[in-house]
Scaffold this active site. Sequence first.
Site, PDB file in Angstrom:
ATOM      1  N   HIS A  59     -17.872  41.583 -30.400  1.00  0.00           N
ATOM      2  CA  HIS A  59     -18.025  41.557 -28.937  1.00  0.00           C
ATOM      3  C   HIS A  59     -18.925  42.715 -28.492  1.00  0.00           C
ATOM      4  O   HIS A  59     -19.863  42.525 -27.716  1.00  0.00           O
ATOM      5  CB  HIS A  59     -16.620  41.646 -28.319  1.00  0.00           C
ATOM      6  CG  HIS A  59     -16.555  41.860 -26.839  1.00  0.00           C
ATOM      7  ND1 HIS A  59     -16.117  40.881 -25.976  1.00  0.00           N
ATOM      8  CD2 HIS A  59     -16.830  42.952 -26.068  1.00  0.00           C
ATOM      9  CE1 HIS A  59     -16.140  41.358 -24.734  1.00  0.00           C
ATOM     10  NE2 HIS A  59     -16.559  42.609 -24.766  1.00  0.00           N
ATOM     11  N   GLU A  60     -18.674  43.902 -29.011  1.00  0.00           N
ATOM     12  CA  GLU A  60     -19.481  45.071 -28.641  1.00  0.00           C
ATOM     13  C   GLU A  60     -20.915  44.917 -29.133  1.00  0.00           C
ATOM     14  O   GLU A  60     -21.858  45.306 -28.441  1.00  0.00           O
ATOM     15  CB  GLU A  60     -18.867  46.363 -29.198  1.00  0.00           C
ATOM     16  CG  GLU A  60     -17.442  46.665 -28.731  1.00  0.00           C
ATOM     17  CD  GLU A  60     -17.262  46.631 -27.220  1.00  0.00           C
ATOM     18  OE1 GLU A  60     -18.225  46.901 -26.480  1.00  0.00           O
ATOM     19  OE2 GLU A  60     -16.145  46.305 -26.780  1.00  0.00           O
ATOM     20  N   HIS A  63     -22.831  42.988 -26.695  1.00  0.00           N
ATOM     21  CA  HIS A  63     -23.258  43.830 -25.568  1.00  0.00           C
ATOM     22  C   HIS A  63     -24.526  44.593 -25.959  1.00  0.00           C
ATOM     23  O   HIS A  63     -25.490  44.638 -25.204  1.00  0.00           O
ATOM     24  CB  HIS A  63     -22.175  44.848 -25.198  1.00  0.00           C
ATOM     25  CG  HIS A  63     -21.042  44.293 -24.401  1.00  0.00           C
ATOM     26  ND1 HIS A  63     -21.196  43.336 -23.430  1.00  0.00           N
ATOM     27  CD2 HIS A  63     -19.716  44.600 -24.415  1.00  0.00           C
ATOM     28  CE1 HIS A  63     -20.014  43.073 -22.885  1.00  0.00           C
ATOM     29  NE2 HIS A  63     -19.104  43.817 -23.470  1.00  0.00           N
ATOM     30  N   HIS A  69     -20.591  40.274 -19.963  1.00  0.00           N
ATOM     31  CA  HIS A  69     -19.372  39.476 -20.071  1.00  0.00           C
ATOM     32  C   HIS A  69     -19.569  38.093 -19.447  1.00  0.00           C
ATOM     33  O   HIS A  69     -20.157  37.970 -18.370  1.00  0.00           O
ATOM     34  CB  HIS A  69     -18.207  40.179 -19.357  1.00  0.00           C
ATOM     35  CG  HIS A  69     -17.742  41.400 -20.069  1.00  0.00           C
ATOM     36  ND1 HIS A  69     -17.518  42.596 -19.437  1.00  0.00           N
ATOM     37  CD2 HIS A  69     -17.451  41.593 -21.379  1.00  0.00           C
ATOM     38  CE1 HIS A  69     -17.103  43.488 -20.333  1.00  0.00           C
ATOM     39  NE2 HIS A  69     -17.057  42.906 -21.519  1.00  0.00           N
ATOM     40  N   TYR A 115     -13.117  37.716 -20.884  1.00  0.00           N
ATOM     41  CA  TYR A 115     -11.808  38.370 -20.905  1.00  0.00           C
ATOM     42  C   TYR A 115     -10.702  37.322 -20.922  1.00  0.00           C
ATOM     43  O   TYR A 115     -10.899  36.189 -20.491  1.00  0.00           O
ATOM     44  CB  TYR A 115     -11.614  39.217 -19.647  1.00  0.00           C
ATOM     45  CG  TYR A 115     -12.268  40.581 -19.661  1.00  0.00           C
ATOM     46  CD1 TYR A 115     -13.035  41.019 -20.734  1.00  0.00           C
ATOM     47  CD2 TYR A 115     -12.109  41.435 -18.576  1.00  0.00           C
ATOM     48  CE1 TYR A 115     -13.619  42.269 -20.715  1.00  0.00           C
ATOM     49  CE2 TYR A 115     -12.698  42.685 -18.559  1.00  0.00           C
ATOM     50  CZ  TYR A 115     -13.454  43.098 -19.633  1.00  0.00           C
ATOM     51  OH  TYR A 115     -14.033  44.346 -19.604  1.00  0.00           O
TER      52      TYR A 115
HETATM   53 ZN   LIG Z   1     -17.033  43.926 -23.274  1.00  0.00          ZN
END
Ligand SMILES: [Zn+2]
Length: 163
Positions: A59-60, A63, A69, A115
Amino acid sequence: MAAMAMVSEHTCITFHRRNSESNYVLFRPGKGCASNVGFFKGKQSVYVAPPCKVGNIAHEILHTLGFEHEHTRLDRDGFIEIIKSNIIKGNENNFQKIGGRTFDIPYDYTSILHYGRTFFTSNGKPTIIPKKNVKDMGQRRRLTETDIQKIIHVYNCGTCNDV
Ligand SMILES: [Zn+2]
């Protein structure tokens, strides 16, 4: 290494140890998992900590590759409702809409960049309510088909075998 492999497996993104590159990503211990979004000159940090599982680190990495997101998409109101009063004070900005290109790729509740229902909850109640019955919202086990499509669009690539 497993998180990098998760990203490389379905895309042309590859990773190698730094040689003498002046722009590079440094994975380093932090208080939690964190990364800036997009390219920053010089040393760019991705923070990892014991609670970060492989999927959290992937996930990071997304980014770092420039992806925001999923639940901050400008069209998100058609898909989810944000319950601001349940968000831990000071973390509301994690739920703000952010302009960005979506490449006509459909909204994906199960994106590794979305999320889950109670992320950043102050009281155990939902911070995000999906407008339809979905499961796996907030999953961190795999990149979804749309996560992969986004990377392919931005980096103009398919799997390693295709290029
Ligand atoms: Zn994030």
